[in-house]
Scaffold this motif. Sequence first.
Motif, mmCIF file in Angstrom:
data_model
loop_
_atom_site.group_PDB
_atom_site.id
_atom_site.type_symbol
_atom_site.label_atom_id
_atom_site.label_comp_id
_atom_site.label_asym_id
_atom_site.label_seq_id
_atom_site.Cartn_x
_atom_site.Cartn_y
_atom_site.Cartn_z
ATOM 1 N N PRO A 157 -3.376 51.292 60.739
ATOM 2 C CA PRO A 157 -2.918 50.658 61.312
ATOM 3 C C PRO A 157 -1.206 51.206 60.944
ATOM 4 O O PRO A 157 -1.176 50.460 59.452
ATOM 5 N N CYS A 203 -10.123 57.658 54.237
ATOM 6 C CA CYS A 203 -8.475 57.176 54.867
ATOM 7 C C CYS A 203 -7.173 57.021 53.580
ATOM 8 O O CYS A 203 -6.415 56.751 53.531
ATOM 9 N N PHE A 239 -9.975 47.866 56.721
ATOM 10 C CA PHE A 239 -9.737 47.140 58.007
ATOM 11 C C PHE A 239 -10.684 48.170 59.248
ATOM 12 O O PHE A 239 -11.510 47.822 60.327
ATOM 13 N N GLY A 260 2.261 49.923 59.396
ATOM 14 C CA GLY A 260 2.831 48.906 58.515
ATOM 15 C C GLY A 260 2.102 47.900 57.652
ATOM 16 O O GLY A 260 2.050 46.891 56.928
ATOM 17 N N TRP A 261 0.566 48.605 56.994
ATOM 18 C CA TRP A 261 -0.303 48.283 56.680
ATOM 19 C C TRP A 261 -0.664 48.468 55.575
ATOM 20 O O TRP A 261 -0.145 50.225 55.102
ATOM 21 N N SER A 262 -0.619 48.402 54.023
ATOM 22 C CA SER A 262 -1.165 49.179 52.698
ATOM 23 C C SER A 262 -1.648 50.394 53.147
ATOM 24 O O SER A 262 -3.256 49.848 54.180
ATOM 25 N N ALA A 281 -5.723 48.284 52.792
ATOM 26 C CA ALA A 281 -6.220 47.163 53.662
ATOM 27 C C ALA A 281 -5.816 48.017 54.981
ATOM 28 O O ALA A 281 -7.451 47.100 55.587
ATOM 29 N N GLY A 282 -5.150 49.017 55.545
ATOM 30 C CA GLY A 282 -6.088 49.770 56.591
ATOM 31 C C GLY A 282 -6.519 50.853 56.164
ATOM 32 O O GLY A 282 -7.826 50.185 57.252
#
Length: 194
Positions: free
Chosen positions: A130, A56, A141, A132-134, A137-138
Motif C-alpha cells: 500500500p 515485503c 496488511f 503511503g503506509w509505513s 504496516a503495509g
Amino acid sequence: MNELLPFLGYCALMSGTPGPNNMMLVASGAHHGYRRTLPTIFGMNVGNAVQTFITCLGLGALFVAWPLLHSALRLAGTLYLLVLAWRLAGSPAATDRPPQRVSFTEAALMQAVNPKSWVRAVTIASVFMPPGWSVPAGALFVSAVGAVIGFPCVSMWALFGVGIGRWLSSPARRRVFNAIMAASLALLAVLLLN
C-alpha cells in the motif's frame, strides 16, 4: 478499493491454482479428511504470511542483488518437492497405508523452499504494497489479507481431496491415486525449476 481488488484477485488466483501446496492438500484430504488436514492448511497459510511479511521488509531485494541465491533456493525447493512426491508415493512395501500427514511446522517451513510461494511473495512486495503506509504496516496488511484470502482457496483443494477419498476405499485405487499425485507433484517440481 481500486488497488485492493486486484490484490485480492491475485491472492485468490495464486492460492487457488495448482501448485505443490494444493497437490499435497488434495492427497491429505483424500487420505486423512478435512479436519485432520487443517493443521497443514494453517501451516501453509502461516508460512506464506511470514514469507510475505519478510519479503515485503526487504528479502526480495536480496534475490535481485544475488540471483544465485534465488537459483539455489529454487533447486532446494525442487529437491524438497521431489522428496515429498516420493513420500506420497510410499515405499513399495507400504503402498496400502495412507501417506503420513504433513504437520503444521512442515507445511509452514515448506514455503521457504516452494518456488510458487516465493513468486507470490516477491510479486506482492513489489506490486501490491500500500502506498503511503509505513513498510512494516503495509507488510503486515498484505500478509494478513493474503492469509485470509488463501484459507478458503486452499481449503477447496483439501475438500476436493475429501470427495475423492470416498472413491479410494480399495487399496488398488489408493495406490493409483498416490502414484498420480506423486507424479503430479514431481512434475510441478521439475517445471518450477525452469
